[in-house]
Design a protein around this motif. Sequence first.
Motif, PDB file in Angstrom:
ATOM      1  N   GLY A   1       0.778  -1.234   0.000  1.00 32.22           N
ATOM      2  CA  GLY A   1       0.000   0.000   0.000  1.00 32.22           C
ATOM      3  C   GLY A   1       0.803   1.273   0.000  1.00 32.22           C
ATOM      4  N   TYR A   2       2.122   1.148   0.018  1.00 34.52           N
ATOM      5  CA  TYR A   2       2.950   2.355   0.012  1.00 34.52           C
ATOM      6  C   TYR A   2       3.021   2.911  -1.415  1.00 34.52           C
ATOM      7  CZ  TYR A   2       4.262   0.979   4.710  1.00 34.52           C
ATOM      8  OH  TYR A   2       4.226   0.643   6.042  1.00 34.52           O
ATOM      9  N   ARG A   3       2.785   4.188  -1.534  1.00 33.30           N
ATOM     10  CA  ARG A   3       2.751   4.835  -2.828  1.00 33.30           C
ATOM     11  C   ARG A   3       3.418   6.218  -2.757  1.00 33.30           C
ATOM     12  NH1 ARG A   3       0.764   0.513  -3.801  1.00 33.30           N
ATOM     13  NH2 ARG A   3      -1.012  -0.006  -5.135  1.00 33.30           N
ATOM     14  N   GLN A   4       3.719   6.716  -3.936  1.00 26.85           N
ATOM     15  CA  GLN A   4       4.136   8.113  -4.067  1.00 26.85           C
ATOM     16  C   GLN A   4       2.935   8.907  -4.544  1.00 26.85           C
ATOM     17  OE1 GLN A   4       6.373   9.120  -7.555  1.00 26.85           O
ATOM     18  NE2 GLN A   4       7.469  10.793  -6.566  1.00 26.85           N
ATOM     19  N   ARG A   5       2.624   9.988  -3.804  1.00 23.75           N
ATOM     20  CA  ARG A   5       1.580  10.906  -4.247  1.00 23.75           C
ATOM     21  C   ARG A   5       2.251  12.202  -4.701  1.00 23.75           C
ATOM     22  NH1 ARG A   5      -3.025  11.540  -0.165  1.00 23.75           N
ATOM     23  NH2 ARG A   5      -1.426  12.616   1.055  1.00 23.75           N
ATOM     24  N   ALA A   6       2.036  12.560  -5.950  1.00 27.28           N
ATOM     25  CA  ALA A   6       2.731  13.713  -6.530  1.00 27.28           C
ATOM     26  C   ALA A   6       1.732  14.670  -7.156  1.00 27.28           C
ATOM     27  CB  ALA A   6       3.742  13.255  -7.579  1.00 27.28           C
ATOM     28  N   THR A   7       2.020  15.946  -7.008  1.00 29.58           N
ATOM     29  CA  THR A   7       1.293  17.013  -7.688  1.00 29.58           C
ATOM     30  C   THR A   7       2.259  17.636  -8.687  1.00 29.58           C
ATOM     31  OG1 THR A   7      -0.078  17.441  -5.741  1.00 29.58           O
ATOM     32  CG2 THR A   7       0.036  19.177  -7.406  1.00 29.58           C
ATOM     33  N   TYR A   8       1.852  17.727  -9.954  1.00 26.19           N
ATOM     34  CA  TYR A   8       2.820  18.099 -10.986  1.00 26.19           C
ATOM     35  C   TYR A   8       2.126  18.736 -12.179  1.00 26.19           C
ATOM     36  CZ  TYR A   8       1.207  13.761 -13.203  1.00 26.19           C
ATOM     37  OH  TYR A   8       0.434  12.777 -13.762  1.00 26.19           O
ATOM     38  N   GLN A   9       2.938  19.424 -12.980  1.00 24.89           N
ATOM     39  CA  GLN A   9       2.517  19.912 -14.283  1.00 24.89           C
ATOM     40  C   GLN A   9       3.158  18.989 -15.324  1.00 24.89           C
ATOM     41  OE1 GLN A   9       0.371  22.104 -15.052  1.00 24.89           O
ATOM     42  NE2 GLN A   9       0.196  23.593 -13.404  1.00 24.89           N
ATOM     43  N   PRO A  10       2.362  18.222 -16.057  1.00 23.25           N
ATOM     44  CA  PRO A  10       2.940  17.247 -17.001  1.00 23.25           C
ATOM     45  C   PRO A  10       3.637  17.921 -18.176  1.00 23.25           C
ATOM     46  CG  PRO A  10       0.558  17.297 -17.196  1.00 23.25           C
ATOM     47  CD  PRO A  10       0.895  18.144 -16.019  1.00 23.25           C
ATOM     48  N   LEU A  11       4.519  17.173 -18.808  1.00 23.37           N
ATOM     49  CA  LEU A  11       5.327  17.686 -19.910  1.00 23.37           C
ATOM     50  C   LEU A  11       4.480  18.103 -21.101  1.00 23.37           C
ATOM     51  CD1 LEU A  11       8.152  18.213 -21.072  1.00 23.37           C
ATOM     52  CD2 LEU A  11       8.225  15.812 -21.783  1.00 23.37           C
ATOM     53  N   ASP A  12       3.344  17.455 -21.319  1.00 25.28           N
ATOM     54  CA  ASP A  12       2.547  17.791 -22.498  1.00 25.28           C
ATOM     55  C   ASP A  12       1.883  19.163 -22.402  1.00 25.28           C
ATOM     56  OD1 ASP A  12       0.518  17.301 -20.678  1.00 25.28           O
ATOM     57  OD2 ASP A  12      -0.140  15.434 -21.612  1.00 25.28           O
ATOM     58  N   ARG A  13       2.042  19.832 -21.265  1.00 23.98           N
ATOM     59  CA  ARG A  13       1.531  21.196 -21.121  1.00 23.98           C
ATOM     60  C   ARG A  13       2.598  22.251 -21.407  1.00 23.98           C
ATOM     61  NH1 ARG A  13      -2.107  21.025 -15.533  1.00 23.98           N
ATOM     62  NH2 ARG A  13      -3.700  19.536 -16.274  1.00 23.98           N
ATOM     63  N   PHE A  14       3.754  21.807 -21.876  1.00 22.05           N
ATOM     64  CA  PHE A  14       4.876  22.734 -22.058  1.00 22.05           C
ATOM     65  C   PHE A  14       4.487  23.926 -22.924  1.00 22.05           C
ATOM     66  CE2 PHE A  14       8.475  24.103 -24.688  1.00 22.05           C
ATOM     67  CZ  PHE A  14       9.368  24.512 -23.707  1.00 22.05           C
ATOM     68  N   TRP A  15       3.984  23.665 -24.129  1.00 23.64           N
ATOM     69  CA  TRP A  15       3.701  24.766 -25.047  1.00 23.64           C
ATOM     70  C   TRP A  15       2.503  25.584 -24.600  1.00 23.64           C
ATOM     71  CZ3 TRP A  15       7.113  26.848 -27.917  1.00 23.64           C
ATOM     72  CH2 TRP A  15       8.157  26.080 -28.440  1.00 23.64           C
ATOM     73  N   ALA A  16       1.516  24.948 -23.986  1.00 28.02           N
ATOM     74  CA  ALA A  16       0.375  25.712 -23.481  1.00 28.02           C
ATOM     75  C   ALA A  16       0.822  26.716 -22.416  1.00 28.02           C
ATOM     76  CB  ALA A  16      -0.683  24.761 -22.919  1.00 28.02           C
ATOM     77  N   LEU A  17       1.668  26.266 -21.490  1.00 28.46           N
ATOM     78  CA  LEU A  17       2.175  27.164 -20.451  1.00 28.46           C
ATOM     79  C   LEU A  17       3.113  28.221 -21.036  1.00 28.46           C
ATOM     80  CD1 LEU A  17       2.821  24.596 -17.582  1.00 28.46           C
ATOM     81  CD2 LEU A  17       1.020  26.315 -17.687  1.00 28.46           C
ATOM     82  N   GLN A  18       3.881  27.824 -22.055  1.00 27.35           N
ATOM     83  CA  GLN A  18       4.760  28.801 -22.710  1.00 27.35           C
ATOM     84  C   GLN A  18       3.940  29.945 -23.305  1.00 27.35           C
ATOM     85  OE1 GLN A  18       8.292  28.962 -24.078  1.00 27.35           O
ATOM     86  NE2 GLN A  18       8.819  27.852 -22.218  1.00 27.35           N
ATOM     87  N   TRP A  19       2.877  29.614 -24.018  1.00 22.77           N
ATOM     88  CA  TRP A  19       2.056  30.654 -24.635  1.00 22.77           C
ATOM     89  C   TRP A  19       1.343  31.503 -23.583  1.00 22.77           C
ATOM     90  CZ3 TRP A  19       2.529  32.369 -29.330  1.00 22.77           C
ATOM     91  CH2 TRP A  19       3.013  31.535 -30.335  1.00 22.77           C
ATOM     92  N   MET A  20       0.862  30.868 -22.518  1.00 20.04           N
ATOM     93  CA  MET A  20       0.175  31.622 -21.469  1.00 20.04           C
ATOM     94  C   MET A  20       1.104  32.623 -20.794  1.00 20.04           C
ATOM     95  SD  MET A  20      -2.169  28.766 -19.556  1.00 20.04           S
ATOM     96  CE  MET A  20      -3.517  27.934 -20.407  1.00 20.04           C
ATOM     97  N   GLU A  21       2.286  32.147 -20.406  1.00 16.71           N
ATOM     98  CA  GLU A  21       3.195  33.044 -19.709  1.00 16.71           C
ATOM     99  C   GLU A  21       3.755  34.114 -20.629  1.00 16.71           C
ATOM    100  OE1 GLU A  21       7.077  32.728 -16.750  1.00 16.71           O
ATOM    101  OE2 GLU A  21       5.716  31.031 -16.986  1.00 16.71           O
ATOM    102  N   THR A  22       4.027  33.750 -21.877  1.00 17.73           N
ATOM    103  CA  THR A  22       4.467  34.765 -22.842  1.00 17.73           C
ATOM    104  C   THR A  22       3.379  35.809 -23.044  1.00 17.73           C
ATOM    105  OG1 THR A  22       5.844  33.113 -23.963  1.00 17.73           O
ATOM    106  CG2 THR A  22       5.358  35.134 -25.175  1.00 17.73           C
ATOM    107  N   GLY A  23       2.121  35.374 -23.038  1.00 13.08           N
ATOM    108  CA  GLY A  23       1.015  36.318 -23.142  1.00 13.08           C
ATOM    109  C   GLY A  23       0.964  37.288 -21.977  1.00 13.08           C
ATOM    110  N   ILE A  24       1.278  36.790 -20.782  1.00 15.08           N
ATOM    111  CA  ILE A  24       1.318  37.676 -19.612  1.00 15.08           C
ATOM    112  C   ILE A  24       2.401  38.734 -19.782  1.00 15.08           C
ATOM    113  CG2 ILE A  24       1.859  37.780 -17.146  1.00 15.08           C
ATOM    114  CD1 ILE A  24       0.535  35.046 -16.857  1.00 15.08           C
TER     115      ILE A  24
END
Length: 349
Positions: free
Chosen positions: A305-328
């Motif tokens: 029952g031991y697991r890793q619980r992670a909160t993350y931004q996946p790699l496939d969001r790279f370009w979406a986040l790039q455009w959003m932040e560049t827009g800011i």
Amino acid sequence: MIWLTWRQFRGAALMTSALLVALAAVLAPTGSRLAADYAAGLAACAPGAECLHFYDRFFDAYRMPFLAGTLVVLILPALVGLFWGAPLITRELEAGTHLLVWNQGITRRRWLAVKLALTGLVAAAAAGVSGLAVTWWSGPLDQSAPEGFALMDPLVFSARGILPLGFAAFAFVLGVSIGMLVKRTLPAMALTLLVFTAVQVAMPLLVRPHLMPPVTSTFDLAQENVDMFGVRRDGLTTVTLTQAIPGHTGAWVLSSELIDGSGRTLAASGDEAVVHGVSVTSGPCGTQQARQGPEACLAELSRLGYRQRATYQPLDRFWALQWMETGIYALLTAALTGLSFRWVRRRLS
């Protein structure tokens, strides 16, 4: 005005062009060899531990060029703000030459518009080209980077894609705006560096994690996300997690923690956690079994029952986040540009 503006900053433009040519001369041949080495090594390794070892060896072999390229792209926008933006108006104000231009029939708004458009576009283009060139060159390294150097990690992300273009445009107009307020070159440069650095730190810490809702998932324990497994002197078995998550190379991990079967958090990544119900004298985690590799023991921990619980931004969001932040940054640049046109009428005499 176009001819005059070109005469004033052609030295900086030619120097920047020479640096970009030198960067291209280094990246073009080495980038092709880098991609070939990565493809050959990946084809030769077997899935599992051998590929993990290949990734580590490959990245270590190119670590210094990787860091150097990232640093160049991160520094360039700051230099644009310091040496192109801040002196653009303050140099004219200190010398008094702005009054001479206005008396030749050139309006203040046209004077400012030509300077911002010509110089700013060249500055942003230079930063954008360098960012895209380093992004292409470092592609294989970004796919094999260890914890802390993943493509979505704050520093690496800021030096990839189109974001350097947004940084440079913002830094340039920020320097111009502060120069109008301060009216002295050296104080304007110092204040520009201070404000730009503060924004660069605040953006990945306060804004970027929330541009898109992060993903929270649990993962079985594996070699990718377990740093250490051992036994303390008091006989208790311990596990220490890393920030990496299996199957998501390049993701930006915001938090990582070890949980038990009930979902209770035992420890954050990097901290030692005590696990119960694991025998280190027999079974999958016994001494004899451990000599064959940790896979069976980690599978046993996951079964318990031991697991890793992670909160993350996946790699496939790279370009979406790039455009959003560049827009800011584009919005901030537009706002500062509007203020500059307002101030050139009211604050300058």
